[in-house]
Design an enzyme around this catalytic site. Structure first.
Site, short mmCIF file in Angstrom:
data_model
loop_
_atom_site.label_atom_id
_atom_site.label_comp_id
_atom_site.label_asym_id
_atom_site.label_seq_id
_atom_site.Cartn_x
_atom_site.Cartn_y
_atom_site.Cartn_z
N SER A 130 66.53 28.13 -28.44
CA SER A 130 66.72 26.87 -27.72
C SER A 130 65.43 26.08 -27.59
O SER A 130 64.35 26.65 -27.50
CB SER A 130 67.27 27.15 -26.31
OG SER A 130 67.39 25.93 -25.62
N GLY A 132 65.53 22.69 -29.16
CA GLY A 132 65.64 21.57 -30.09
C GLY A 132 64.51 21.59 -31.10
O GLY A 132 63.80 22.60 -31.26
N LYS A 185 72.90 32.75 -25.42
CA LYS A 185 72.60 31.37 -25.83
C LYS A 185 73.81 30.47 -25.57
O LYS A 185 73.66 29.31 -25.14
CB LYS A 185 72.22 31.34 -27.33
CG LYS A 185 72.02 29.92 -27.89
CD LYS A 185 70.92 29.18 -27.16
CE LYS A 185 70.50 27.83 -27.65
NZ LYS A 185 71.37 26.90 -28.24
N HIS A 188 73.81 29.71 -21.99
CA HIS A 188 72.72 28.74 -21.77
C HIS A 188 73.24 27.33 -22.03
O HIS A 188 73.02 26.40 -21.26
CB HIS A 188 71.55 29.06 -22.70
CG HIS A 188 70.56 27.94 -22.86
ND1 HIS A 188 70.81 26.83 -23.65
CD2 HIS A 188 69.35 27.72 -22.29
CE1 HIS A 188 69.79 25.99 -23.57
NE2 HIS A 188 68.89 26.50 -22.76
N ASN A 189 73.95 27.17 -23.14
CA ASN A 189 74.45 25.84 -23.49
C ASN A 189 75.51 25.36 -22.51
O ASN A 189 75.58 24.18 -22.19
CB ASN A 189 74.98 25.83 -24.92
CG ASN A 189 73.86 25.77 -25.95
OD1 ASN A 189 72.73 26.12 -25.65
ND2 ASN A 189 74.17 25.34 -27.15
N GLU A 192 73.74 24.16 -19.69
CA GLU A 192 73.14 22.87 -20.11
C GLU A 192 74.16 21.74 -19.93
O GLU A 192 73.84 20.67 -19.40
CB GLU A 192 72.70 23.02 -21.57
CG GLU A 192 72.26 21.75 -22.28
CD GLU A 192 71.99 22.03 -23.78
OE1 GLU A 192 71.32 23.04 -24.10
OE2 GLU A 192 72.45 21.25 -24.62
C1 6PG Z 1 69.23 24.00 -27.45
C2 6PG Z 1 70.41 23.12 -27.42
C3 6PG Z 1 70.99 22.89 -28.77
C4 6PG Z 1 72.04 21.80 -28.71
C5 6PG Z 1 73.37 22.36 -28.25
C6 6PG Z 1 74.23 21.43 -27.48
O1 6PG Z 1 69.32 24.96 -26.73
O2 6PG Z 1 68.26 23.71 -28.15
O3 6PG Z 1 71.39 23.68 -26.61
O4 6PG Z 1 71.42 24.12 -29.25
O5 6PG Z 1 71.59 20.82 -27.90
O6 6PG Z 1 74.02 22.77 -29.39
O7 6PG Z 1 74.69 20.46 -28.32
P1 6PG Z 1 75.97 19.57 -28.04
O8 6PG Z 1 75.72 18.82 -26.77
O9 6PG Z 1 75.97 18.67 -29.23
O10 6PG Z 1 77.17 20.45 -28.00
#
Ligand code: 6PG
Length: 483
Positions: A130, A132, A185, A188-189, A192
């Site tokens: 993670s 980006g 992960k 985590h998302n 997010e």
């Molecule tokens: C990371 C991010 C990255 C991406 C996700 C979410 O941890 O670097 O989470 O993996 O931003 O895939 O993307 P979406 O919002 O497009 O689903």
């Protein structure tokens, strides 16, 4: 070709390219491979001076360039492209070699791949990465799962290229066997998504209820970022809100289409939570909010529906309201992390991963998208009590929520009265109130189930079964029996 590369990266789109550069900048010799060789050569041409790169054109050359045991990182799209790359390389590898999948793979695929490759003696490491593009280059948070032996030689390399938390600890740990890393992960998302949704709701309340402009809200977020909400997502929100569209001179946030996309990891988090029976309502609301935003025809058809219009607050009222929103945001954030960590714990129990929740909080402190000062306190909570039933059971978080709750409720009252949608804040408060309730209406739900499915309910005491049967006979509109 000499086999001198300590690591190889195949798949040189932006994440793969930056990860390869990160390894090279940290002193590792990196073999490069890409389906189209032009991309490999372009990387060497542009960034060759950053370190020791070995450009290769074929799978055979790539494998031959790697020292034993081979460490081969694949950075391609999740799903079929990942399987295709594995099928291309696995026959060229030998027992003890490692394939590291750094993409956003579904953990069930990772479990399958790990099992299949284990039969050939190949170590498969599903590593969530993670941060980006920027993180891949300068230090991501890395969540590797897979055989623990592989971590012995791979771990130090990952530690070197990973982000470092404020106390200097590398943001990487061996999360657990097979799919554990990609599972973590995924969650985590999901978190997010929830964080982003909560921030979005705070923004809309400050805009529509308090009457602030995007630039003023950017300043509020900047102030929040110096306190307990200090995090990457709050920081970038201030940047996005202060950005002005050059062509129109309007705030960027007013000219961009208000539809949020998703690639799927948040949705997976909710799907898996449903399978595991873990209530991640905040994350679910965030996923649904994105999907609702994309239903343009439905939204268009519904715009004229009745509802209150917001009334502007005075300057002092607006400032007091902003403080309340900060409390609501913080309390809701505690709840979404509580739900996310519950899912990690449930996944760990289901798949026997033995995941250390404190270590997960620790490696999320730097590099990743949800990095936040607050994660240090989550780490402390789990380090103090590994079996903590929930983050809400931690004294410090419980006290903070107790202090925030009046404002949290007041913000939701304003949102409801003024017609501002706040599904994330509301779901978080409902979760909190449900957990602390002495009795839930689930007793009634169970009674209803018993009423129409008496024989399929083993735990119903006979006395109640008889009583309900009797009443069912008297019920005027008896539904058909399903059992
Ligand atoms: C990371 C991010 C990255 C991406 C996700 C979410 O941890 O670097 O989470 O993996 O931003 O895939 O993307 P979406 O919002 O497009 O689903």
């Amino acid at each position: 070709m000499s086999n001198s590369a300590q690591i190889g990266v195949t798949g040189l789109a932006v994440m793969g390219r930056n990860l390869a550069r990160n390894f090279a900048r940290n002193g590792y010799a990196v073999a490069l491979h890409n389906r189209t060789a032009a991309r490999t050569h372009a990387l060497v041409e542009e960034f060759g001076s950053e370190g020791d790169f070995i450009a290769t054109e074929t799978a055979k050359e790539f494998v031959a360039a790697l020292e034993r045991p081979r460490r081969l990182v694949i950075m391609v799209k999740a799903g079929e492209p990942t399987d295709a790359v594995i099928q291309e390389f696995a026959p060229l590898l030998e027992p003890g070699d490692m394939i590291i999948d750094g993409g956003n793979a579904h953990f069930a695929d990772t479990r399958r791949r790990e099992r299949e490759l284990r039969e050939q003696g190949i170590h498969f490491v599903g590593a969530g990465i993670s941060g980006g593009e920027e993180g891949a280059l300068n230090g991501p948070s890395i969540m590797p799962g897979g055989p623990v032996e592989s971590y012995e030689s791979l771990g130090p390399m990952l530690e070197k290229i990973s982000a470092k938390a404020e106390d200097g600890a590398p943001c990487v740990t061996h999360v657990g066997p097979d799919g554990a890393g990609h599972f973590v992960k995924m969650v985590h998302n999901g978190i997010e998504y929830a964080d982003m949704q909560l921030i979005g709701e705070a923004y809309q309340l400050l805009r529509d209820v308090a009457g602030y402009s995007p630039a003023q809200i950017a300043d509020i977020f900047r102030t929040w970022n110096t306190g307990r909400l200090d995090s990457y997502l709050i920081e970038i929100t201030a940047e996005v809100l202060s950005h002005v569209d050059e062509a129109t001179g309007k705030p960027f946030v007013d000219v961009v289409q208000d539809q949020a996309e998703q690639k799927g990891t948040g949705r997976w988090t909710v799907q898996i939570a449903l399978d595991l029976g873990v209530p991640v309502s905040g994350i679910a609301e965030a996923v649904f909010a994105r999907s609702l935003s994309g239903h343009s025809a439905l939204r268009e058809a519904s715009r004229g529906l009745a509802g209150p219009s917001a009334t502007a607050l005075s300057e002092s009222e607006a400032s007091a309201f902003a403080d309340q929103v900060e409390q609501a945001l913080y309390a809701s954030k505690i709840v979404s992390y509580t739900q996310g960590f519950h899912e990690v714990a449930a996944g760990s129990a289901e798949y026997d991963w033995n995941i250390d929740l404190g270590a997960v909080a620790s490696i999320w402190r730097g590099g990743c998208i949800i990095r936040a000062a607050f994660l240090d306190r989550i780490r402390e909570a789990y380090d103090a009590q590994a079996e903590l039933p929930s983050l809400l059971s931690d004294d410090t978080f419980a006290q903070e929520i107790a202090a925030a709750q009046d404002d949290w409720r007041a913000v939701l009252v304003s949102a409801v009265q003024q017609g501002v949608p706040t599904p994330g804040f509301a779901a978080a408060l409902a979760y909190y109130d449900a957990l602390r309730a002495e009795r839930l209406p689930a007793a009634l739900t169970q009674g209803q189930r018993d009423f129409f499915a008496l024989d399929g309910v083993p735990h119903l005491p006979d006395r109640h079964r008889r009583e309900l049967r009797g009443r069912r006979r008297e019920a005027p509109h008896r539904p058909p029996q399903s059992d």
